[in-house]
Design a protein around this motif. Structure first.
Motif, PDB file in Angstrom:
ATOM      1  N   GLN A 119      30.080  67.963  49.232  1.00  0.00           N
ATOM      2  CA  GLN A 119      30.421  68.796  48.296  1.00  0.00           C
ATOM      3  C   GLN A 119      29.383  68.677  47.106  1.00  0.00           C
ATOM      4  OE1 GLN A 119      34.112  66.534  48.258  1.00  0.00           O
ATOM      5  NE2 GLN A 119      35.531  68.147  48.739  1.00  0.00           N
ATOM      6  N   TRP A 140      37.345  73.029  46.107  1.00  0.00           N
ATOM      7  CA  TRP A 140      35.909  73.169  45.933  1.00  0.00           C
ATOM      8  C   TRP A 140      35.080  74.379  46.656  1.00  0.00           C
ATOM      9  CZ3 TRP A 140      32.552  72.422  50.269  1.00  0.00           C
ATOM     10  CH2 TRP A 140      33.017  72.272  51.389  1.00  0.00           C
ATOM     11  N   ASN A 141      33.957  74.682  46.255  1.00  0.00           N
ATOM     12  CA  ASN A 141      33.285  75.542  46.883  1.00  0.00           C
ATOM     13  C   ASN A 141      31.772  75.183  46.408  1.00  0.00           C
ATOM     14  OD1 ASN A 141      31.630  78.233  47.019  1.00  0.00           O
ATOM     15  ND2 ASN A 141      33.588  79.277  47.456  1.00  0.00           N
TER      16      ASN A 141
END
Length: 199
Positions: free
Chosen positions: A140, A164-165
């Motif tokens: 991440q 998340w991204n």
């Protein structure tokens, strides 16, 4: 809770120096009566931690939590009609308090006020949980939000989940449930080509 109104605060002296944290409660019935108002309290020297986040929509048991480390969460609870606060430590998947600057197109770093305190706390008909944000770790590569869910029946871990991204940061989460027990989560997102916004 049905019987008490709960409060939590960090405490500072006249020189603006942090001296501790406190959770206290007062009877809702006494508030409604408009007379003398008593209270019960516990402090950080007794239970540890600081910056407590109380669960929204609590029942007869109020939960809150704080980070013991980046791999352990202490959950605490206080029942209506009981004077003792109980707690236990829960192992967590590793997260990071080294937050990454992630300015938007205007160059302003909207992530700059990030810290490690728990920001979201909720209780539903069957579970309670806590949310906070983490800096990049492992695969991440941007800041993200971590959710930890626990069963009301036995306080066991239901799951940990990350929001998340790797194309933008997720931060500043909040959570609450409706009358049906459905969980709603809001957080801020942005960075790189994206101006900060909320979802």
């Amino acid at each position: 809770s049905p019987e008490n109104f709960y409060f939590a605060s960090n405490v500072f002296n006249a020189s603006s120096q942090y001296v501790g944290a406190v959770v206290w409660r007062s009877s809702i019935a006494a508030m409604a009566a408009g007379g003398s108002l008593g209270f019960q309290y516990v402090t950080s020297p007794q239970i540890g931690g600081s910056s407590y986040r109380l669960t929204q929509n609590a029942g007869a048991r109020m939960y809150w939590a704080y980070h013991e480390s980046t791999t352990a969460l202490r959950t605490l609870w206080w029942d209506d009609g009981v004077n003792t606060v109980f707690f236990e430590s829960k192992p967590m998947a590793a997260w990071s308090f080294n937050y990454a600057a992630d300015p938007g197109p205007d160059g302003r770093d909207w992530t700059g006020r990030a810290d490690s305190r728990i920001l979201g706390a909720y209780q539903s008909l069957t579970e309670f949980g806590f949310l906070w944000h983490s800096g990049p770790i492992g695969g991440q590569t941007r800041n993200f939000v971590r959710l930890a869910r626990f069963s009301l029946a036995d306080r066991s871990m239901i799951e940990e989940r990350s929001l998340w991204n790797n194309g933008l940061s997720f931060m500043y989460p909040a959570a609450a449930t409706n009358a049906a027990g459905h969980l709603g989560i809001s957080c801020a997102l942005g960075g790189g080509p994206y101006f900060p916004s909320s979802v």
